[in-house]
Design an enzyme around this catalytic site. Structure first.
Site, PDB file in Angstrom:
ATOM      1  N   TYR A   1      17.328  11.529  12.642  1.00 19.35           N
ATOM      2  CA  TYR A   1      16.482  10.355  12.431  1.00 19.35           C
ATOM      3  C   TYR A   1      17.031   9.133  13.173  1.00 19.35           C
ATOM      4  O   TYR A   1      18.120   8.629  12.865  1.00 19.35           O
ATOM      5  CB  TYR A   1      16.326  10.061  10.932  1.00 19.35           C
TER       6      TYR A   1
ATOM      7  N   HIS B   1      18.233  21.902   9.628  1.00 19.74           N
ATOM      8  CA  HIS B   1      16.944  21.200   9.733  1.00 19.74           C
ATOM      9  C   HIS B   1      15.765  22.141  10.000  1.00 19.74           C
ATOM     10  O   HIS B   1      14.676  21.946   9.482  1.00 19.74           O
ATOM     11  CB  HIS B   1      17.034  20.128  10.825  1.00 19.74           C
TER      12      HIS B   1
HETATM   13  P1  NAP Z   1       4.988  10.756   4.179  1.00 23.28           P
HETATM   14  O1  NAP Z   1       5.951  10.494   3.088  1.00 23.28           O
HETATM   15  O2  NAP Z   1       3.986  11.831   4.034  1.00 23.28           O
HETATM   16  O3  NAP Z   1       4.197   9.419   4.573  1.00 23.28           O
HETATM   17  C1  NAP Z   1       4.877   8.243   4.902  1.00 23.28           C
HETATM   18  C2  NAP Z   1       3.830   7.201   5.265  1.00 23.28           C
HETATM   19  O4  NAP Z   1       3.064   6.875   4.101  1.00 23.28           O
HETATM   20  C3  NAP Z   1       4.457   5.915   5.738  1.00 23.28           C
HETATM   21  O5  NAP Z   1       3.613   5.395   6.740  1.00 23.28           O
HETATM   22  C4  NAP Z   1       4.427   5.019   4.507  1.00 23.28           C
HETATM   23  O6  NAP Z   1       4.318   3.649   4.811  1.00 23.28           O
HETATM   24  C5  NAP Z   1       3.143   5.472   3.861  1.00 23.28           C
HETATM   25  N1  NAP Z   1       3.171   5.259   2.426  1.00 23.28           N
HETATM   26  C6  NAP Z   1       4.143   5.640   1.548  1.00 23.28           C
HETATM   27  N2  NAP Z   1       3.811   5.301   0.296  1.00 23.28           N
HETATM   28  C7  NAP Z   1       2.606   4.674   0.383  1.00 23.28           C
HETATM   29  C8  NAP Z   1       1.750   4.096  -0.579  1.00 23.28           C
HETATM   30  N3  NAP Z   1       2.065   4.109  -1.877  1.00 23.28           N
HETATM   31  N4  NAP Z   1       0.586   3.520  -0.143  1.00 23.28           N
HETATM   32  C9  NAP Z   1       0.260   3.511   1.168  1.00 23.28           C
HETATM   33  N5  NAP Z   1       1.032   4.076   2.127  1.00 23.28           N
HETATM   34  C10 NAP Z   1       2.197   4.644   1.737  1.00 23.28           C
HETATM   35  O7  NAP Z   1       5.729  11.043   5.561  1.00 23.28           O
HETATM   36  P2  NAP Z   1       7.100  11.593   6.096  1.00 23.28           P
HETATM   37  O8  NAP Z   1       8.011  10.469   6.351  1.00 23.28           O
HETATM   38  O9  NAP Z   1       6.751  12.504   7.216  1.00 23.28           O
HETATM   39  O10 NAP Z   1       7.703  12.548   4.954  1.00 23.28           O
HETATM   40  C11 NAP Z   1       8.569  12.126   3.953  1.00 23.28           C
HETATM   41  C12 NAP Z   1      10.020  12.512   4.226  1.00 23.28           C
HETATM   42  O11 NAP Z   1      10.184  13.925   4.341  1.00 23.28           O
HETATM   43  C13 NAP Z   1      10.547  12.016   5.586  1.00 23.28           C
HETATM   44  O12 NAP Z   1      10.752  10.634   5.600  1.00 23.28           O
HETATM   45  C14 NAP Z   1      11.785  12.866   5.737  1.00 23.28           C
HETATM   46  O13 NAP Z   1      12.848  12.357   4.950  1.00 23.28           O
HETATM   47  C15 NAP Z   1      11.277  14.202   5.215  1.00 23.28           C
HETATM   48  N6  NAP Z   1      10.801  15.072   6.317  1.00 23.28           N
HETATM   49  C16 NAP Z   1      11.501  16.193   6.590  1.00 23.28           C
HETATM   50  C17 NAP Z   1      11.117  17.036   7.635  1.00 23.28           C
HETATM   51  C18 NAP Z   1      11.894  18.290   7.911  1.00 23.28           C
HETATM   52  O14 NAP Z   1      11.666  18.912   8.957  1.00 23.28           O
HETATM   53  N7  NAP Z   1      12.776  18.689   7.044  1.00 23.28           N
HETATM   54  C19 NAP Z   1       9.989  16.721   8.414  1.00 23.28           C
HETATM   55  C20 NAP Z   1       9.271  15.569   8.089  1.00 23.28           C
HETATM   56  C21 NAP Z   1       9.675  14.764   7.036  1.00 23.28           C
HETATM   57  P3  NAP Z   1       5.559   2.635   4.830  1.00 23.28           P
HETATM   58  O15 NAP Z   1       6.734   3.360   5.428  1.00 23.28           O
HETATM   59  O16 NAP Z   1       5.040   1.513   5.648  1.00 23.28           O
HETATM   60  O17 NAP Z   1       5.846   2.206   3.416  1.00 23.28           O
END
Ligand code: NAP
Length: 282
Positions: free
Chosen positions: A52, A111
């Site tokens: 990240y 990962h």
């Molecule tokens: P997500 O959690 O599905 O979505 C994040 C988005 O939603 C951001 O734009 C955030 O905005 C917005 N958001 C969050 N809460 C909200 C709310 N209550 N109302 C409106 N918008 C909201 O996306 P993600 O980051 O892909 O997934 C979550 C975590 O999973 C990652 O951060 C990472 O740690 C992990 N991940 C792991 C892998 C893997 O390969 N292992 C892959 C992808 C993700 P703001 O940021 O502006 O608040």
């Protein structure tokens, strides 16, 4: 905040945690405030990775957010598959520990499956446990074939979790990965619970059902989605919120209870889709 046993670790971990992917692109101070507000509200599972921001998220955001609060946090980081040789995994872990300004990770994940022998990665994980650098280890983006290979190398009790893509419009894990992990007591951590920003639109058929269920409870559609995604005892979710208002919205999902009938409506509104051998990932 409801807690659950996290796989074979025996640790109680909150059902909702905090993601940190792409946080280097957000307002840094607000992202740190959001992570800290999350800790205050019990979202103490903090998920990060060396990938990240090429280490910047660990070094300048997560380390700052957890400073002085390390004991409260269930801290997870991940080694990149390209680093996951025996020596490479040990070295990557040292770098993450240094960036995070801590001496131990609660869980360390591969990962995604890579080309280095999995045996080397597992051996390195066990060495890191023996040396007190990590408390447990797991994997991410592993399908059933890769999980089968993994349990040839280590007992299922050693595998704390499989972190996989899971949101309302991507439920592929329910075909095989989720039951496989449940049968072996491996925690399933759903990532991108809001589809990485592509949340169902309120005017879509599924979006309308989400809105209706949310309205009945006086909550938001995202809270309904989060509660659906942790409806089984093996499941955890790690939404990412770099704004305090979003964080608070998500944290409040933990106290929502959906009826059997509401779960069935959501299940029908967001159909599982056909089975494929390929596990979708971001
Ligand atoms: P997500 O959690 O599905 O979505 C994040 C988005 O939603 C951001 O734009 C955030 O905005 C917005 N958001 C969050 N809460 C909200 C709310 N209550 N109302 C409106 N918008 C909201 O996306 P993600 O980051 O892909 O997934 C979550 C975590 O999973 C990652 O951060 C990472 O740690 C992990 N991940 C792991 C892998 C893997 O390969 N292992 C892959 C992808 C993700 P703001 O940021 O502006 O608040």
């Amino acid at each position: 905040m409801e807690q659950r046993v996290f796989g074979g670790t025996g640790r109680q971990v909150p059902v909702l945690g905090q993601g940190t992917w792409q946080m280097e692109e957000d307002d840094r101070d607000e992202a740190i405030r959001s992570l800290r507000a999350g800790l205050d509200l019990g979202l103490t599972h903090v998920d990060t990775a060396e990938l990240y921001g090429h280490g910047r998220v660990e070094e300048s955001i997560v380390s700052e957010a957890i400073a002085g609060r390390r004991q409260e946090v269930f801290l997870v980081s991940k080694v990149m598959p390209s680093n996951a040789t025996y020596a490479g995994t040990l070295a990557a872990c040292e770098r993450s520990l240094k960036r995070l300004r801590t001496d131990v990770l609660d869980c360390y994940l591969l990962h995604w499956p890579g080309s280095h022998p999995l045996e080397e990665t597992v051996r390195a994980f066990e060495k890191l446990v023996a040396d007190g650098k990590i408390r447990s280890w797991g994997v991410s983006n592993f399908g059933v074939a890769e999980l089968e290979e993994l349990v040839e190398l280590a007992k299922p009790e050693r595998v704390a979790c499989n972190q996989v893509l899971y949101h309302l419009e991507e439920r592929a894990i329910e075909h095989a990965v989720l039951p496989w992990c449940e049968a072996r007591g491996i925690a399933v951590v759903g990532y991108s619970p809001f589809g990485n920003g592509r949340f169902p639109r309120p005017d879509s058929p599924g979006g309308r059902v989400l809105e209706a269920v949310a309205r009945a409870h006086g909550v938001t559609p995202r809270q309904v989605a989060l509660q659906f995604l942790v409806r089984r005892p093996s499941l955890f979710a790690i939404p990412k919120a770099s704004r305090v208002a979003h964080l608070r919205d998500n944290a409040a999902a933990a106290s929502l209870r959906l009826s059997r009938e509401e779960l069935a409506r959501l299940d029908a509104a967001f159909p599982l889709g056909a089975y494929s051998d390929e596990l979708p990932m971001l």
